[in-house]
Structure formats: C-alpha cells, structure tokens
Design a protein around this motif. Sequence first.
Motif, PDB file in Angstrom:
ATOM      1  N   GLU A 209      15.542  76.473 -10.168  1.00  0.00           N
ATOM      2  CA  GLU A 209      14.117  76.789 -10.833  1.00  0.00           C
ATOM      3  C   GLU A 209      13.122  77.061  -9.587  1.00  0.00           C
ATOM      4  N   SER A 210      12.174  77.942 -10.024  1.00  0.00           N
ATOM      5  CA  SER A 210      10.972  78.120  -9.247  1.00  0.00           C
ATOM      6  C   SER A 210       9.786  78.451  -9.819  1.00  0.00           C
ATOM      7  N   GLY A 211       8.354  78.087  -9.290  1.00  0.00           N
ATOM      8  CA  GLY A 211       7.390  78.889 -10.111  1.00  0.00           C
ATOM      9  C   GLY A 211       6.632  77.724 -10.839  1.00  0.00           C
ATOM     10  N   GLY A 212       6.877  76.435 -10.830  1.00  0.00           N
ATOM     11  CA  GLY A 212       6.177  75.453 -11.510  1.00  0.00           C
ATOM     12  C   GLY A 212       4.914  75.037 -10.406  1.00  0.00           C
ATOM     13  N   GLY A 213       3.912  74.232 -11.073  1.00  0.00           N
ATOM     14  CA  GLY A 213       2.763  74.072 -10.365  1.00  0.00           C
ATOM     15  C   GLY A 213       1.699  73.398 -11.217  1.00  0.00           C
ATOM     16  N   LEU A 214       0.655  73.233 -10.538  1.00  0.00           N
ATOM     17  CA  LEU A 214      -0.837  72.616 -11.457  1.00  0.00           C
ATOM     18  C   LEU A 214      -1.378  73.996 -11.695  1.00  0.00           C
ATOM     19  N   VAL A 215      -1.984  73.857 -12.921  1.00  0.00           N
ATOM     20  CA  VAL A 215      -2.753  75.011 -13.376  1.00  0.00           C
ATOM     21  C   VAL A 215      -3.830  74.390 -14.707  1.00  0.00           C
ATOM     22  N   GLN A 216      -4.721  75.015 -14.654  1.00  0.00           N
ATOM     23  CA  GLN A 216      -5.847  74.648 -15.820  1.00  0.00           C
ATOM     24  C   GLN A 216      -5.512  75.272 -16.979  1.00  0.00           C
ATOM     25  N   ALA A 217      -5.926  74.576 -17.966  1.00  0.00           N
ATOM     26  CA  ALA A 217      -5.766  74.878 -19.356  1.00  0.00           C
ATOM     27  C   ALA A 217      -6.209  76.452 -19.553  1.00  0.00           C
ATOM     28  N   GLY A 218      -5.330  77.210 -20.360  1.00  0.00           N
ATOM     29  CA  GLY A 218      -5.572  78.668 -20.473  1.00  0.00           C
ATOM     30  C   GLY A 218      -5.104  79.558 -19.359  1.00  0.00           C
ATOM     31  N   GLY A 219      -4.636  78.882 -18.310  1.00  0.00           N
ATOM     32  CA  GLY A 219      -3.912  79.707 -17.208  1.00  0.00           C
ATOM     33  C   GLY A 219      -2.382  80.105 -17.497  1.00  0.00           C
ATOM     34  N   SER A 220      -1.903  80.595 -16.464  1.00  0.00           N
ATOM     35  CA  SER A 220      -0.583  81.319 -16.662  1.00  0.00           C
ATOM     36  C   SER A 220       0.244  80.830 -15.479  1.00  0.00           C
ATOM     37  N   LEU A 221       1.639  80.623 -15.771  1.00  0.00           N
ATOM     38  CA  LEU A 221       2.641  80.531 -14.623  1.00  0.00           C
ATOM     39  C   LEU A 221       3.802  81.253 -14.846  1.00  0.00           C
ATOM     40  N   ARG A 222       4.511  81.723 -13.986  1.00  0.00           N
ATOM     41  CA  ARG A 222       5.755  82.252 -14.465  1.00  0.00           C
ATOM     42  C   ARG A 222       6.987  81.679 -13.653  1.00  0.00           C
TER      43      ARG A 222
ATOM     44  N   VAL B  37       5.376  77.474 -28.806  1.00  0.00           N
ATOM     45  CA  VAL B  37       5.029  78.368 -28.089  1.00  0.00           C
ATOM     46  C   VAL B  37       5.420  79.638 -28.106  1.00  0.00           C
ATOM     47  N   LYS B  38       5.717  80.061 -29.287  1.00  0.00           N
ATOM     48  CA  LYS B  38       5.624  81.531 -29.858  1.00  0.00           C
ATOM     49  C   LYS B  38       4.429  82.163 -29.735  1.00  0.00           C
ATOM     50  N   GLY B  39       4.238  83.500 -29.337  1.00  0.00           N
ATOM     51  CA  GLY B  39       2.881  84.355 -28.990  1.00  0.00           C
ATOM     52  C   GLY B  39       2.366  83.808 -27.633  1.00  0.00           C
ATOM     53  N   ARG B  40       3.067  82.860 -26.972  1.00  0.00           N
ATOM     54  CA  ARG B  40       2.145  82.506 -25.592  1.00  0.00           C
ATOM     55  C   ARG B  40       3.516  82.609 -24.438  1.00  0.00           C
ATOM     56  N   PHE B  41       4.646  82.125 -24.788  1.00  0.00           N
ATOM     57  CA  PHE B  41       5.530  82.437 -23.651  1.00  0.00           C
ATOM     58  C   PHE B  41       6.665  83.475 -23.912  1.00  0.00           C
ATOM     59  N   THR B  42       6.999  84.367 -22.696  1.00  0.00           N
ATOM     60  CA  THR B  42       7.997  85.141 -22.999  1.00  0.00           C
ATOM     61  C   THR B  42       9.223  84.960 -22.172  1.00  0.00           C
ATOM     62  N   ILE B  43      10.438  84.961 -22.641  1.00  0.00           N
ATOM     63  CA  ILE B  43      11.741  84.790 -21.759  1.00  0.00           C
ATOM     64  C   ILE B  43      12.076  86.280 -21.627  1.00  0.00           C
TER      65      ILE B  43
ATOM     66  N   ASN C  60      21.025  87.856 -11.912  1.00  0.00           N
ATOM     67  CA  ASN C  60      21.522  86.611 -12.291  1.00  0.00           C
ATOM     68  C   ASN C  60      20.440  85.441 -12.641  1.00  0.00           C
ATOM     69  N   THR C  61      19.263  86.043 -12.982  1.00  0.00           N
ATOM     70  CA  THR C  61      17.917  85.394 -13.112  1.00  0.00           C
ATOM     71  C   THR C  61      17.498  85.406 -14.452  1.00  0.00           C
ATOM     72  N   VAL C  62      16.902  84.206 -14.974  1.00  0.00           N
ATOM     73  CA  VAL C  62      15.853  84.201 -16.178  1.00  0.00           C
ATOM     74  C   VAL C  62      14.584  83.738 -15.891  1.00  0.00           C
ATOM     75  N   TYR C  63      13.733  84.319 -16.636  1.00  0.00           N
ATOM     76  CA  TYR C  63      12.282  83.991 -16.213  1.00  0.00           C
ATOM     77  C   TYR C  63      11.705  83.749 -17.441  1.00  0.00           C
ATOM     78  N   LEU C  64      10.500  82.921 -17.334  1.00  0.00           N
ATOM     79  CA  LEU C  64       9.773  82.360 -18.448  1.00  0.00           C
ATOM     80  C   LEU C  64       8.334  82.685 -17.973  1.00  0.00           C
ATOM     81  N   GLN C  65       7.509  83.673 -18.687  1.00  0.00           N
ATOM     82  CA  GLN C  65       6.085  83.955 -18.592  1.00  0.00           C
ATOM     83  C   GLN C  65       5.612  82.965 -19.545  1.00  0.00           C
ATOM     84  N   MET C  66       4.565  82.089 -19.072  1.00  0.00           N
ATOM     85  CA  MET C  66       3.754  81.341 -19.711  1.00  0.00           C
ATOM     86  C   MET C  66       2.364  81.734 -19.731  1.00  0.00           C
ATOM     87  N   ASN C  67       1.695  81.805 -20.838  1.00  0.00           N
ATOM     88  CA  ASN C  67       0.277  82.316 -21.072  1.00  0.00           C
ATOM     89  C   ASN C  67      -0.291  81.285 -21.809  1.00  0.00           C
ATOM     90  N   SER C  68      -1.621  81.368 -21.590  1.00  0.00           N
ATOM     91  CA  SER C  68      -2.381  80.241 -22.505  1.00  0.00           C
ATOM     92  C   SER C  68      -1.893  79.054 -22.492  1.00  0.00           C
TER      93      SER C  68
END
Length: 120
Positions: free
Chosen positions: A6-19, A62-68, A75-83
């Motif tokens: 896995e990769s892409g984790g980190g520190l983010v403020q509320a309302g932000g996004s990570l992938r 997470v419905k409406g905020r995250f997209t897989i 051979n990769t899966v993603y998780l887009q995390m918004n809000s």
Amino acid sequence: QVQLVESGGGLVQAGGSLRLSCAASGIIFSINNMGWYRQGPGKQRELVATITSGNTNYADSVKGRFTISRDNAKNTVYLQMNSLKPEDTAAYYCNADVRSRFSTNFYTYWGQGTQVTVSS
C-alpha cells in the motif's frame, strides 16, 4: 510469494482528500475481488470497500465520499477518499483474492497497511 504493498497514506486536515494505492506483485495468474479495510484506535477492523469485475460495495460510513477502483493491467486497487473526517483516522489495509501460477485455488493476501490521520 504474492505481496501487496500500500501507499498514499498520510496526514490531512478534515475535508481534505487522499488517494490510496495497493499493488499486487508476484507470479499471479488472476485476481478476483480486491478490497480495503481499516482499523482505527480502539476499534475492530472493518470493511471499507470491495470491488470485483462487476460490483462495488461500500460501508455506509463512507458512501458518497470514497471511491474504489482497480487497474487490472497493473494488478492495483485504489481508494479515492474525499471529504475526510477525523473518524476516518485508521490504518488502512488492502486485500486481494489471488490465484498464483502454482495453484488452482484463490488465496487471500493482505498488505502491511498505510496510516491515514485526519486532523480536526
């Protein structure tokens, strides 16, 4: 042996996004379902989202905020995390049901996790 990284984790403020990304490597014949789980402080591990060739499934939280999504060629899966919310803070783990070139069955593999921390 098949590995998931896995990769892409980190520190983010509320309302932000990570992938988040999770890449499977090894001598792979095929991959069935892939997914993301998380475990926050003092909580049980819970399903976040899963994806097969034709279906997706999300936790209500997470419905409406995250997209897989997935890229089968990589051979990769993603998780887009918004809000993002502070309650999304957790270690996120990907998993995949993988059939290797040496087996006739699928086996479930897990990544080692990536930390997501959401500040308020």
